[in-house]
Design a protein around this motif. Structure first.
Motif, PDB file in Angstrom:
ATOM      1  N   GLU A 187      13.589 -40.118   5.113  1.00 18.98           N
ATOM      2  CA  GLU A 187      13.276 -39.810   5.525  1.00 18.98           C
ATOM      3  C   GLU A 187      13.208 -38.138   5.972  1.00 18.98           C
ATOM      4  N   VAL A 188      14.701 -37.411   5.479  1.00 21.99           N
ATOM      5  CA  VAL A 188      14.654 -35.841   6.149  1.00 21.99           C
ATOM      6  C   VAL A 188      14.055 -34.848   5.685  1.00 21.99           C
ATOM      7  N   ARG A 189      13.314 -34.229   7.210  1.00 23.44           N
ATOM      8  CA  ARG A 189      12.954 -32.887   7.193  1.00 23.44           C
ATOM      9  C   ARG A 189      13.264 -32.270   7.327  1.00 23.44           C
ATOM     10  N   LEU A 190      12.808 -30.539   6.986  1.00 26.67           N
ATOM     11  CA  LEU A 190      13.648 -29.843   8.009  1.00 26.67           C
ATOM     12  C   LEU A 190      11.806 -28.719   8.352  1.00 26.67           C
ATOM     13  N   VAL A 191      12.037 -29.140   9.491  1.00 27.71           N
ATOM     14  CA  VAL A 191      10.430 -27.791  10.430  1.00 27.71           C
ATOM     15  C   VAL A 191      10.953 -27.433  10.613  1.00 27.71           C
ATOM     16  N   PRO A 192      10.275 -25.566  10.895  1.00 23.14           N
ATOM     17  CA  PRO A 192      10.977 -24.448  11.175  1.00 23.14           C
ATOM     18  C   PRO A 192      10.230 -24.946  13.551  1.00 23.14           C
ATOM     19  N   VAL A 193      10.704 -24.149  13.923  1.00 22.04           N
ATOM     20  CA  VAL A 193      10.942 -24.886  15.578  1.00 22.04           C
ATOM     21  C   VAL A 193       9.461 -23.587  15.908  1.00 22.04           C
ATOM     22  N   SER A 194       8.532 -23.473  15.498  1.00 21.53           N
ATOM     23  CA  SER A 194       7.329 -22.779  15.613  1.00 21.53           C
ATOM     24  C   SER A 194       5.860 -23.694  16.236  1.00 21.53           C
ATOM     25  N   PHE A 195       5.167 -23.450  17.253  1.00 20.47           N
ATOM     26  CA  PHE A 195       4.000 -24.469  17.874  1.00 20.47           C
ATOM     27  C   PHE A 195       2.490 -23.676  17.324  1.00 20.47           C
ATOM     28  N   GLU A 196       3.499 -22.723  15.695  1.00 20.25           N
ATOM     29  CA  GLU A 196       2.122 -22.510  15.262  1.00 20.25           C
ATOM     30  C   GLU A 196       2.584 -23.455  13.411  1.00 20.25           C
ATOM     31  N   GLN A 258      15.475 -30.798  11.883  1.00 23.90           N
ATOM     32  CA  GLN A 258      16.120 -31.734  11.235  1.00 23.90           C
ATOM     33  C   GLN A 258      15.777 -32.845  11.682  1.00 23.90           C
ATOM     34  N   GLN A 259      14.586 -33.686  10.572  1.00 26.50           N
ATOM     35  CA  GLN A 259      14.057 -34.615  11.535  1.00 26.50           C
ATOM     36  C   GLN A 259      14.128 -35.876  10.574  1.00 26.50           C
ATOM     37  N   TYR A 260      14.981 -36.772  12.044  1.00 31.52           N
ATOM     38  CA  TYR A 260      15.189 -38.138  10.590  1.00 31.52           C
ATOM     39  C   TYR A 260      14.090 -39.247  10.407  1.00 31.52           C
ATOM     40  N   TRP A 261      13.475 -39.130   9.536  1.00 36.01           N
ATOM     41  CA  TRP A 261      12.380 -40.744   9.856  1.00 36.01           C
ATOM     42  C   TRP A 261      12.927 -41.898   8.602  1.00 36.01           C
TER      43      TRP A 261
END
Length: 434
Positions: A187-196, A258-261
């Motif tokens: 699974e590939v997830r696109l995660v914004p770089v934000s601690f919020e 872009q995280q590769y799970w």
């Protein structure tokens, strides 16, 4: 919102981390609250105009050329198939073998071709099929009659056969669906770089642990250089602010991980910036235990396919930037394998196809790619007095600011900055002075 930049000049004497040159120079440009629009101009204008004495070259993968190249290859394949088919027809005509698309009504000439008064030659496979059909007709005449009628239909009325030998596109390979009972799940997830962002925050610990493992195993960094502070500063503190535009991509502009799970575990993270005209590949770190998967190559192909997806929604977003290209460094030279690609000329700042640059790079680490000897940097600073300065909480042109200064080194530093960023950026960005 205008970008604010603090320029501290060029620092000489630093060792280049890529080519080990002792004569390298490093710039201390520090962007302060830049907008995404300015990042497009300054990221590849300011940073890449530094007077570096090694062979760093800015690399760019042209998505439009890539798409056009695939179309040309597809057209050539179809043209080649047509030529092959036409050659087959000519060979069949020459040998007397009947063709489904060409009918010969002329009488055969002695010694040339087959005798049309005799049955045509048939392949052994067709003869076996005919025997099987006749046998089935004897067993079930009514049922086989329908099949016999279907076999007798002209080939033009039958559904076209799928071409199994056609090469798959990048998207077909990347986004190919796996069966539900597959042994592993990616699974590939696109995660914004934000601690919020809750997803970024919840995966931060696992992502950081992966970064430490990668840096120590691949780059042999000591543990004290892989702390959480260094990781956050390097890959989590982006100068870009997230922006959403009605004509932009659904994910918006800004910095992302872009995280590769794989099976519920992060095995790689690609750090990218999504800008109005390009996707910029910043960094990749992965689990060394999965090196056999060639995650660097896979992530690059995945990012190119992702850029193509964004291009469909946002046509002006048509480039994939891979950062610096170093011809003498194997760790950076691999980027030249992705075609079509361009390198930025270090003197005229125009993009040049990499095929034209490689012969020059084989001879010298530093070279001018633009072959036009009369060409110059069209965006160079021509009117430095129009450069915008932020001084004592006020915005003013440099022509006004320099009248208040008596230090001669100040003028040299500002003019050097103007030469690096060019006329357009010098008027749009604010040079911070104290």
């Amino acid at each position: 919102m205008a970008s604010m930049v603090e320029y501290k000049g060029l620092k000489a004497g630093y060792r280049c981390g890529y080519c080990d040159s002792e004569e390298g120079k490093a710039s201390c440009d520090e962007p302060m609250e830049p907008s995404v629009e300015d990042a497009v101009s300054s990221d590849f204008g300011l940073i890449n105009k530094l007077d570096i004495h090694c062979d760093l070259k800015t690399f760019n993968d042209d998505l439009k050329k890539s798409l056009e190249s695939e179309e040309r290859k597809k057209a050539k394949r179809e043209e080649s198939n047509e030529i092959t088919r036409s050659q087959d027809v000519e060979e069949k005509l020459g040998s007397g073998e009947p063709s489904c698309s060409v009918k010969v009504h002329t009488a055969p000439q002695p010694g040339r071709g087959a005798d049309l008064s005799k049955p045509p030659c048939r392949k052994a496979k067709e003869i076996r099929k005919e025997r099987k059909r006749l046998k089935l007709m004897q067993q079930d005449p009514a049922g086989e009659r329908e099949g016999f009628q279907a076999q007798c239909q002209p080939s033009s009325l039958l559904p076209p056969k799928t071409k199994s030998n056609q090469p798959k596109s990048l998207e077909d390979l990347i986004f190919e669906s796996l069966p539900e009972n597959a042994s592993h799940k990616l699974e590939v997830r696109l995660v914004p770089v934000s601690f919020e962002d809750p997803e970024f925050k919840s995966s931060f610990s696992q992502s950081f642990s992966l970064y430490v493992k990668y840096q120590m195993a691949i780059h042999q960094d000591p543990p004290d250089e892989c702390g959480k502070t260094e990781f956050t500063r390097f890959l989590c503190s982006s100068p870009l602010e997230t922006e959403n535009s009605p004509n932009g991509p659904d994910c918006g502009y800004g910095s992302f991980h872009q995280q590769y799970w794989l099976d519920g575990k992060i095995i790689a993270v690609g750090v990218i910036d999504i800008l109005p005209f390009c996707v910029s590949s910043v960094y990749l770190y992965y689990d060394p235990d999965y090196s056999f998967l060639s995650l660097g190559v896979y992530s690059a192909l995945r990012e190119i396919a992702f850029t193509r997806q964004l291009h469909e929604k946002t046509p002006q977003l048509s480039y994939y930037h891979m950062g610096f290209y170093i011809h003498s460094c194997p760790k950076m030279k691999y980027k030249g394998q992705y075609r079509p690609s361009d390198l930025l000329c270090p003197e005229t700042y125009v993009w040049v196809p990499i095929e034209q640059c490689l012969p020059s790079l084989e001879k010298s680490k530093y070279c001018r790619f633009n072959q036009d000897p009369e060409a110059v940097d069209e965006g160079r600073s021509k009117e430095p007095d129009r450069l915008q300065v932020f001084y004592k909480k006020a915005i003013m042109p440099y022509g006004v600011y320099k009248k208040q200064q008596r230090d001669p080194s100040e003028e040299a530093a500002v003019l050097q900055y103007a030469r690096l960023v060019g006329q357009a950026c010098s008027e749009r960005m604010l040079l911070f002075r104290n």
